[in-house]
Design a protein around this motif. Structure first.
Motif, mmCIF file in Angstrom:
data_model
loop_
_atom_site.group_PDB
_atom_site.id
_atom_site.type_symbol
_atom_site.label_atom_id
_atom_site.label_comp_id
_atom_site.label_asym_id
_atom_site.label_seq_id
_atom_site.Cartn_x
_atom_site.Cartn_y
_atom_site.Cartn_z
ATOM 1 N N LYS A 278 0.843 -1.193 0.000
ATOM 2 C CA LYS A 278 0.000 0.000 0.000
ATOM 3 C C LYS A 278 0.877 1.242 0.000
ATOM 4 N N LEU A 279 0.452 2.265 -0.746
ATOM 5 C CA LEU A 279 1.191 3.520 -0.787
ATOM 6 C C LEU A 279 0.874 4.368 0.440
ATOM 7 N N ASN A 280 1.896 4.933 1.035
ATOM 8 C CA ASN A 280 1.742 5.882 2.132
ATOM 9 C C ASN A 280 1.767 7.287 1.540
ATOM 10 N N GLU A 281 0.597 7.882 1.348
ATOM 11 C CA GLU A 281 0.524 9.181 0.679
ATOM 12 C C GLU A 281 1.089 10.310 1.537
ATOM 13 N N GLU A 282 1.134 10.126 2.836
ATOM 14 C CA GLU A 282 1.749 11.157 3.664
ATOM 15 C C GLU A 282 3.235 11.285 3.346
ATOM 16 N N ALA A 283 3.873 10.163 3.018
ATOM 17 C CA ALA A 283 5.288 10.217 2.626
ATOM 18 C C ALA A 283 5.456 11.025 1.346
ATOM 19 N N LEU A 284 4.504 10.913 0.430
ATOM 20 C CA LEU A 284 4.561 11.690 -0.805
ATOM 21 C C LEU A 284 4.481 13.184 -0.507
ATOM 22 N N GLU A 285 3.597 13.559 0.425
ATOM 23 C CA GLU A 285 3.460 14.980 0.762
ATOM 24 C C GLU A 285 4.808 15.565 1.210
ATOM 25 N N GLN A 286 5.485 14.858 2.079
ATOM 26 C CA GLN A 286 6.751 15.383 2.604
ATOM 27 C C GLN A 286 7.880 15.268 1.584
ATOM 28 N N TYR A 287 7.834 14.233 0.767
ATOM 29 C CA TYR A 287 8.836 14.070 -0.288
ATOM 30 C C TYR A 287 8.848 15.270 -1.234
ATOM 31 N N LEU A 288 7.688 15.810 -1.532
ATOM 32 C CA LEU A 288 7.617 16.953 -2.442
ATOM 33 C C LEU A 288 8.353 18.164 -1.870
ATOM 34 N N CYS A 289 8.414 18.261 -0.557
ATOM 35 C CA CYS A 289 9.116 19.379 0.084
ATOM 36 C C CYS A 289 10.572 19.063 0.400
ATOM 37 N N PHE A 290 10.871 17.813 0.700
ATOM 38 C CA PHE A 290 12.231 17.443 1.117
ATOM 39 C C PHE A 290 13.079 16.888 -0.022
ATOM 40 N N GLN A 291 12.455 16.340 -1.044
ATOM 41 C CA GLN A 291 13.041 15.639 -2.199
ATOM 42 C C GLN A 291 13.562 14.245 -1.847
ATOM 43 N N PHE A 292 13.276 13.770 -0.651
ATOM 44 C CA PHE A 292 13.576 12.392 -0.268
ATOM 45 C C PHE A 292 12.540 11.960 0.756
ATOM 46 N N SER A 293 12.553 10.695 1.124
ATOM 47 C CA SER A 293 11.612 10.166 2.110
ATOM 48 C C SER A 293 12.032 10.641 3.500
ATOM 49 N N ALA A 294 11.230 11.520 4.110
ATOM 50 C CA ALA A 294 11.650 12.213 5.325
ATOM 51 C C ALA A 294 10.993 11.697 6.598
ATOM 52 N N LEU A 295 10.074 10.763 6.484
ATOM 53 C CA LEU A 295 9.353 10.268 7.651
ATOM 54 C C LEU A 295 9.945 8.955 8.148
ATOM 55 N N ASP A 296 9.628 8.600 9.389
ATOM 56 C CA ASP A 296 10.005 7.273 9.887
ATOM 57 C C ASP A 296 9.257 6.188 9.128
#
Length: 663
Positions: free
Chosen positions: A206-224
């Motif tokens: 399953k895709l974690n869309e919250e990770a996508l939200e932060q990726y757009l701002c950080f340019q990498f996976s920024a969550l735990d």
């Protein structure tokens, strides 16, 4: 070189009992065979299953994993699950006989394992191999979790206590080696790569869309939590106990702190840096195989390669560049000239435009999560070149974060020139400049704010702002009622830990927990392992950090230069032109490529396709492309979205590895 049985590898495993453990372990190990093509091992017991892929450097017999230890006081019986004649794991009677009291799977290098072994032997502990794996396992038996504080190296491991039926997992100081995990129906599943966990039938992709939200701002996976729902990363310097009842307990076992030594002279500081770097390189040269080194035009790899050359004058160095940048003193030219100065061998490669674009899907598959760093592809190629000649290579990651190397760290010094101006006036001037398209808007805005307000990663200014993200996004997460946290809210707890320190140090500290581990070290591990190459990072050494943490900011950076005292230390090993050279990184010509019709049209197809329509306002995406082609630089924003779309197709549409391009 000192004798060592260290290995780079891949580890995986899961708790719980199932009749299908053997094929599940086999599938998990097979999908990360690139991490360890030299061997495979499996261990199963009531309640646990371990898998291991091995990239052996020496001692094929003595260092096999999973490793099992039985103890009778301090005497040892070390065993590893047997392999059948065809090299496949023997999961029957032979493996069952090797249960022992403890079992471990370990990915990494313990550089001070010989020192620890001598200490343990003095206490009466016995050893049957020459491996750092056995030292790590025995050290845990002797000291418990306190063994972590004694380690010097990079590591991720899982250790099974058969008597208590508990699993103990840990990750190194700075997150050099990866450790992913999930809990599904009471089963704890872990691995060195996410793609291994996807092979376990208990996990539903399953895709974690919250990770996508932060990726757009950080340019990498920024969550735990990763891009895969319910799959998490064990944070650097954290350990975890998985109890017999399936519950987990996580704690932080180390935290970087700063204690500036204002009484030490500048010369003494340079002495301390030079001594620490040389010692670390010496430890990182522990191997019975040849250790090479990357060599770019920058100070980090140049200084490191020079230190290694003093240990081993016959070392090989490796450099890549782009044909578009050929000419006077490009990346490869600088490296070749320094190699000649040091009388060491240099192997270089110009990356062709077609081969760069051809390898993109393979890079995204290896990264596990979307990576918008174009230099990851350059790293893929330099690792590929190195792997043709050596099994281990030194790389310069960490010097910028430890010694103040990024130019953005100079911003607080520049801001001091406007300290006299009211903040409101600066904010107003920034808005006016931005509205008129005049340069300097970012400078004025940053001068009007605290560093916590604007500096969240090195992507600041090139990735999407939260406002841009909100305009761009469509789909389930964008329409959700819950508010999406801002990058500043995510980084606030990290900044709070160093609230009393100067702004440059606060930026360095934030980078340790975001940019370094989320981008730099992730691509270092994944790109080297893609080619079965061990990548070692001497700057990211505990003892080197212990020196850097005492250096006052005024001796790290000022308004004119970065890495002040590190450069002075480097001048003892390399010419001044290299020691004082500005940082280039990997200058990838993406900006120009994206203005060519060929790539504009290709990416426009992605930006208007079915996948893009699920997540983004495609009109906004096309606008970015058109603005870039017209002359504005939107390359990083385009790349962020493009890499996500490519990654999503690989992992959620095709669900298989892309074809590997011909070398």
């Amino acid at each position: 070189m000192m004798r060592s049985t260290n290995d780079m590898c891949g580890i995986c495993g899961f708790t719980g009992a199932t009749d299908e453990r053997a094929p599940i372990l086999k599938a998990m190990c097979d999908v990360m065979a690139h991490r360890g093509p030299d061997g495979e091992g499996q261990y199963t017991d009531d309640g646990i299953a371990f898998g291991h892929r091995r990239l052996s450097l020496i001692d094929l017999e003595g260092g096999n994993q999973p490793m099992v230890r039985s103890t009778g006081e301090h005497a040892a019986r070390i065993t590893s699950p047997a392999l059948a004649g065809d090299g496949t794991p023997a999961l029957g009677a032979e493996a069952a006989a090797a249960k022992g009291d403890y079992a471990i799977v370990f990915n990494g290098e313990i550089y001070n394992y010989q020192d620890l072994r001598a200490e343990l032997e003095a206490q009466g502990w016995e050893f049957q191999t020459h491996s750092d794996t056995e030292v790590l396992l025995t050290g845990y038996l002797a000291w418990g979790e306190e063994v972590l504080d004694r380690l010097r190296g990079m590591f991720a491991f899982a250790l099974w206590n058969r008597q208590t039926r508990e699993l103990f997992c840990a990750r190194d100081f700075f997150g050099i080696k990866p450790f992913y995990y999930t809990v599904q129906d009471g089963q704890f599943i872990f691995a060195s790569e996410i793609k291994c966990i996807l092979e376990h039938p208990a996990y539903e992709r399953k895709l974690n869309e919250e990770a996508l939200e932060q990726y757009l701002c950080f340019q990498f996976s920024a969550l735990d939590e990763t891009f895969f729902k319910d799959i998490f990363k064990l944070a650097p310097a954290h350990c975890m106990t998985v109890h017999a009842d399936g519950t987990t307990e996580t704690r932080r076992w180390w935290r970087p702190t700063y204690d500036f030594d204002e009484s030490r002279s500048r010369e003494a500081t340079v002495d301390a840096i030079d001594e620490a770097v040389h010692e670390s390189v010496r430890y990182h040269n522990v191997a019975d195989v040849e250790v090479g080194s990357f060599l770019s035009s920058g100070i980090d790899s140049s200084y490191m390669a020079a230190c290694l050359a003093q240990e081993n004058p016959s070392i090989k160095t490796f450099t890549v560049g782009f044909a578009e940048y050929e000419g006077e003193r490009d990346e490869i030219t600088w490296a070749r000239e320094l190699a000649d100065e040091l009388h060491i061998a240099n192997n270089s490669k110009h990356i062709g435009e077609d081969e760069y674009w051809e390898v993109l899907p393979r890079v995204q598959w290896h990264m596990d999560e979307p990576s918008a760093d174009p230099s990851a592809v350059a790293l893929y190629f330099v690792d590929q070149e190195a792997a043709k000649q050596v099994k281990a290579v030194l790389s310069g990651e960490g010097a910028d974060e430890f010694f103040g190397g990024y130019r953005i760290y100079q911003t607080p010094f520049a801001n001091q020139k406007l300290a006299w101006a009211p903040k409101g006036l600066l904010r107003g001037a920034s808005k006016m400049a931005r509205g008129l398209g005049v340069r300097g808007a970012n400078y004025l805005e940053r001068a009007s704010e605290q560093v916590e307000d604007w500096y969240y990663t090195n992507a600041n200014g090139v990735a999407f702002s939260p406002e841009e993200r909100n305009r761009l996004r469509v789909g389930k997460r964008a329409n959700a009622e819950e508010r999406i946290p801002t990058p500043q809210e995510l980084t606030a707890p990290v900044y709070a830990e160093v609230a009393g320190l100067d702004e440059t140090t606060r930026m360095q500290y934030a980078d340790l927990f975001f940019w370094l581990v989320g981008d730099i070290l992730l691509k270092t591990d994944k790109m080297s392992m893609a080619h079965s190459l061990e990548s070692r990072v001497p700057f990211l050494d505990k003892q080197v950090f212990d020196v850097s943490r005492t250096i006052p900011t005024r001796l790290k950076a000022d308004n004119d230069q970065t890495k002040l005292t590190l450069r002075e230390a480097a001048e003892r090993a390399i010419p001044k032109d290299w020691a004082q050279k500005e940082k280039l990184g990997f200058p990838v010509p993406v900006v120009n490529w994206l203005r060519q019709d060929r790539y504009y049209n290709e990416i426009k197809g992605w930006f208007t396709g079915e996948i893009a329509q699920q997540f983004f306002n495609t009109d906004e995406l096309v606008r970015l492309l058109d603005e870039h082609k017209a002359g504005a630089d939107r390359s990083r924003k385009i790349w962020i979205v493009y890499m996500f779309l490519m990654w999503y197709k690989i992992y959620f549409v095709d669900k298989k590895a892309p074809e590997k391009p011909a070398a």
